[in-house]
Motif scaffolding. Structure first.
Motif, PDB file in Angstrom:
ATOM      1  N   ALA A 147       0.808  -1.215   0.000  1.00 57.87           N
ATOM      2  CA  ALA A 147       0.000   0.000   0.000  1.00 57.87           C
ATOM      3  C   ALA A 147       0.850   1.277   0.000  1.00 57.87           C
ATOM      4  O   ALA A 147       0.580   2.200  -0.778  1.00 57.87           O
ATOM      5  N   ALA A 148       1.857   1.345   0.862  1.00 53.08           N
ATOM      6  CA  ALA A 148       2.640   2.579   0.977  1.00 53.08           C
ATOM      7  C   ALA A 148       3.380   2.898  -0.312  1.00 53.08           C
ATOM      8  O   ALA A 148       3.419   4.060  -0.756  1.00 53.08           O
ATOM      9  N   ILE A 149       3.967   1.882  -0.938  1.00 52.23           N
ATOM     10  CA  ILE A 149       4.732   2.083  -2.173  1.00 52.23           C
ATOM     11  C   ILE A 149       3.813   2.474  -3.319  1.00 52.23           C
ATOM     12  O   ILE A 149       4.090   3.415  -4.075  1.00 52.23           O
ATOM     13  N   GLN A 150       2.691   1.764  -3.460  1.00 61.59           N
ATOM     14  CA  GLN A 150       1.776   2.049  -4.558  1.00 61.59           C
ATOM     15  C   GLN A 150       1.093   3.403  -4.356  1.00 61.59           C
ATOM     16  O   GLN A 150       0.876   4.137  -5.323  1.00 61.59           O
ATOM     17  N   GLN A 151       0.778   3.733  -3.099  1.00 59.05           N
ATOM     18  CA  GLN A 151       0.136   5.021  -2.840  1.00 59.05           C
ATOM     19  C   GLN A 151       1.068   6.172  -3.170  1.00 59.05           C
ATOM     20  O   GLN A 151       0.625   7.238  -3.633  1.00 59.05           O
ATOM     21  N   ARG A 152       2.353   5.995  -2.925  1.00 58.16           N
ATOM     22  CA  ARG A 152       3.321   7.047  -3.272  1.00 58.16           C
ATOM     23  C   ARG A 152       3.301   7.319  -4.771  1.00 58.16           C
ATOM     24  O   ARG A 152       3.333   8.475  -5.209  1.00 58.16           O
ATOM     25  N   LYS A 153       3.218   6.260  -5.569  1.00 52.60           N
ATOM     26  CA  LYS A 153       3.142   6.434  -7.025  1.00 52.60           C
ATOM     27  C   LYS A 153       1.847   7.132  -7.426  1.00 52.60           C
ATOM     28  O   LYS A 153       1.836   8.017  -8.287  1.00 52.60           O
ATOM     29  N   ILE A 154       0.755   6.706  -6.808  1.00 49.30           N
ATOM     30  CA  ILE A 154      -0.555   7.303  -7.089  1.00 49.30           C
ATOM     31  C   ILE A 154      -0.530   8.794  -6.785  1.00 49.30           C
ATOM     32  O   ILE A 154      -1.027   9.618  -7.566  1.00 49.30           O
ATOM     33  N   ASP A 155       0.076   9.160  -5.644  1.00 47.78           N
ATOM     34  CA  ASP A 155       0.160  10.563  -5.250  1.00 47.78           C
ATOM     35  C   ASP A 155       1.045  11.349  -6.205  1.00 47.78           C
ATOM     36  O   ASP A 155       0.721  12.493  -6.568  1.00 47.78           O
ATOM     37  N   GLN A 156       2.187  10.768  -6.605  1.00 49.12           N
ATOM     38  CA  GLN A 156       3.090  11.448  -7.530  1.00 49.12           C
ATOM     39  C   GLN A 156       2.403  11.759  -8.854  1.00 49.12           C
ATOM     40  O   GLN A 156       2.579  12.841  -9.424  1.00 49.12           O
ATOM     41  N   MET A 157       1.609  10.826  -9.335  1.00 54.49           N
ATOM     42  CA  MET A 157       0.930  10.985 -10.627  1.00 54.49           C
ATOM     43  C   MET A 157      -0.428  11.671 -10.511  1.00 54.49           C
ATOM     44  O   MET A 157      -1.108  11.877 -11.502  1.00 54.49           O
ATOM     45  N   LYS A 158      -0.833  11.994  -9.255  1.00 51.54           N
ATOM     46  CA  LYS A 158      -2.131  12.628  -9.003  1.00 51.54           C
ATOM     47  C   LYS A 158      -3.288  11.847  -9.646  1.00 51.54           C
ATOM     48  O   LYS A 158      -4.219  12.414 -10.231  1.00 51.54           O
ATOM     49  N   LEU A 159      -3.222  10.532  -9.511  1.00 51.26           N
ATOM     50  CA  LEU A 159      -4.220   9.681 -10.151  1.00 51.26           C
ATOM     51  C   LEU A 159      -5.581   9.740  -9.464  1.00 51.26           C
ATOM     52  O   LEU A 159      -6.593   9.338 -10.044  1.00 51.26           O
ATOM     53  N   ASP A 160      -5.611  10.273  -8.235  1.00 48.71           N
ATOM     54  CA  ASP A 160      -6.903  10.403  -7.565  1.00 48.71           C
ATOM     55  C   ASP A 160      -7.829  11.365  -8.300  1.00 48.71           C
ATOM     56  O   ASP A 160      -9.050  11.318  -8.136  1.00 48.71           O
ATOM     57  N   VAL A 161      -7.279  12.224  -9.148  1.00 48.57           N
ATOM     58  CA  VAL A 161      -8.092  13.129  -9.961  1.00 48.57           C
ATOM     59  C   VAL A 161      -9.035  12.325 -10.859  1.00 48.57           C
ATOM     60  O   VAL A 161     -10.176  12.736 -11.102  1.00 48.57           O
ATOM     61  N   TYR A 162      -8.567  11.167 -11.317  1.00 51.58           N
ATOM     62  CA  TYR A 162      -9.353  10.341 -12.225  1.00 51.58           C
ATOM     63  C   TYR A 162     -10.088   9.207 -11.500  1.00 51.58           C
ATOM     64  O   TYR A 162     -11.169   8.801 -11.919  1.00 51.58           O
ATOM     65  N   PHE A 163      -9.497   8.707 -10.439  1.00 50.04           N
ATOM     66  CA  PHE A 163     -10.038   7.508  -9.804  1.00 50.04           C
ATOM     67  C   PHE A 163     -10.704   7.757  -8.453  1.00 50.04           C
ATOM     68  O   PHE A 163     -11.421   6.880  -7.959  1.00 50.04           O
ATOM     69  N   GLY A 164     -10.469   8.929  -7.864  1.00 47.86           N
ATOM     70  CA  GLY A 164     -11.121   9.245  -6.598  1.00 47.86           C
ATOM     71  C   GLY A 164     -10.852   8.192  -5.544  1.00 47.86           C
ATOM     72  O   GLY A 164      -9.703   7.820  -5.286  1.00 47.86           O
TER      73      GLY A 164
END
Length: 255
Positions: A140-157
């Motif tokens: 979780a921590a490693i994958q979340q760091r990537k998600i945050d870097q790419m700002k993927l929550d903008v698309y996936f919430g």
């Protein structure tokens, strides 16, 4: 009166080597590891091909057991070192093992990069009104760091799922949670093993993003399935077109 096409789709994306680069960082570390191991044990006593073959063997066997655990990659390198050190009569050194472990862990410190067309592809699908989901394997921590870097929550919430084991059971949990209509649900990923085969078993549509230098673990022979639509593409930017064409074909059949 004719029925209208089901324009709204549920689209599940893998992340590593589908939306963002991943394997190339592991390959770069393994190149450094190969040079380091030959330095430790003797360049004339060991070839790069022998080292890589043994590391792949150990790595793949371990992933089957522990899933995508971060400690496994450096451990596979240390185990490879121990194998060849013992084979060649080289004393096993804690100092050398520590250097190898540090090198292996460095792969998780890399700044990630998006694949060409990632933002444009997600923008198009979002604008078309599709629901987008992210389903990635790892810690979780490693994958979340990537998600945050790419700002993927903008698309996936909040529609983001991180699993240490990616298989049909994990995929079925996501499908059941949202009560997806399987005929309008898609899995998009680069791994035949962890993305495409589970999607076929779950009876949803799938798009295989074929990468030129795929990790050997991801490559398997698929069994044909009658009720599942599978497409193979070589560029992320082909995704919206493939889905649109599929919708159009299904609509035509209802006319």
């Amino acid at each position: 009166m004719t029925s209208q096409p089901h324009l709204h789709q549920h689209i599940i994306f893998d992340m590593d080597d589908t939306l963002i680069y991943c394997n190339k960082y592991f390959e770069a570390v393994l190149e450094d590891f190969t040079r380091l191991l030959r330095h430790f044990l003797g360049k004339d006593r060991l070839t790069a091909e022998e080292i890589r073959a043994k590391q792949v063997e150990i790595d793949v066997a371990g992933v089957h057991q522990v899933g995508f655990a971060s400690h496994h990659f450096p451990e596979s390198m240390v185990e490879t070192y121990r194998y060849f050190a013992t084979l060649l009569g080289h004393p096993i050194s804690q100092i050398e093992e520590a250097r190898i472990t540090k090198l292996g862990l460095s792969v998780y410190d890399q700044l990630v990069e998006p694949y060409p067309g990632m933002i444009e592809t997600l923008d198009v699908l979002k604008a078309q009104g599709h629901d987008l989901y992210l389903y990635t394997g790892g810690e979780a921590a490693i994958q979340q760091r990537k998600i945050d870097q790419m700002k993927l929550d903008v698309y996936f919430g909040d529609r983001i799922y991180i699993r240490q084991h990616k298989n049909v059971e994990a995929l079925e949990e996501i499908i059941a949670l949202h009560q997806f209509d399987r005929s309008r649900t898609w899995m998009i990923g680069n791994s035949l093993r962890t993305d495409i085969e589970p999607a076929i078993k779950a009876g949803i549509n799938c798009i295989y993003l074929k990468q030129p230098d795929e990790w050997v673990y991801n490559i398997i022979e698929l069994k044909p399935a009658k009720d599942t639509t599978m497409y193979t593409i070589t560029s992320l930017q082909q995704v919206p077109e493939v889905i649109a064409e599929n919708i159009a074909v299904k609509h035509k059949r209802t006319l």
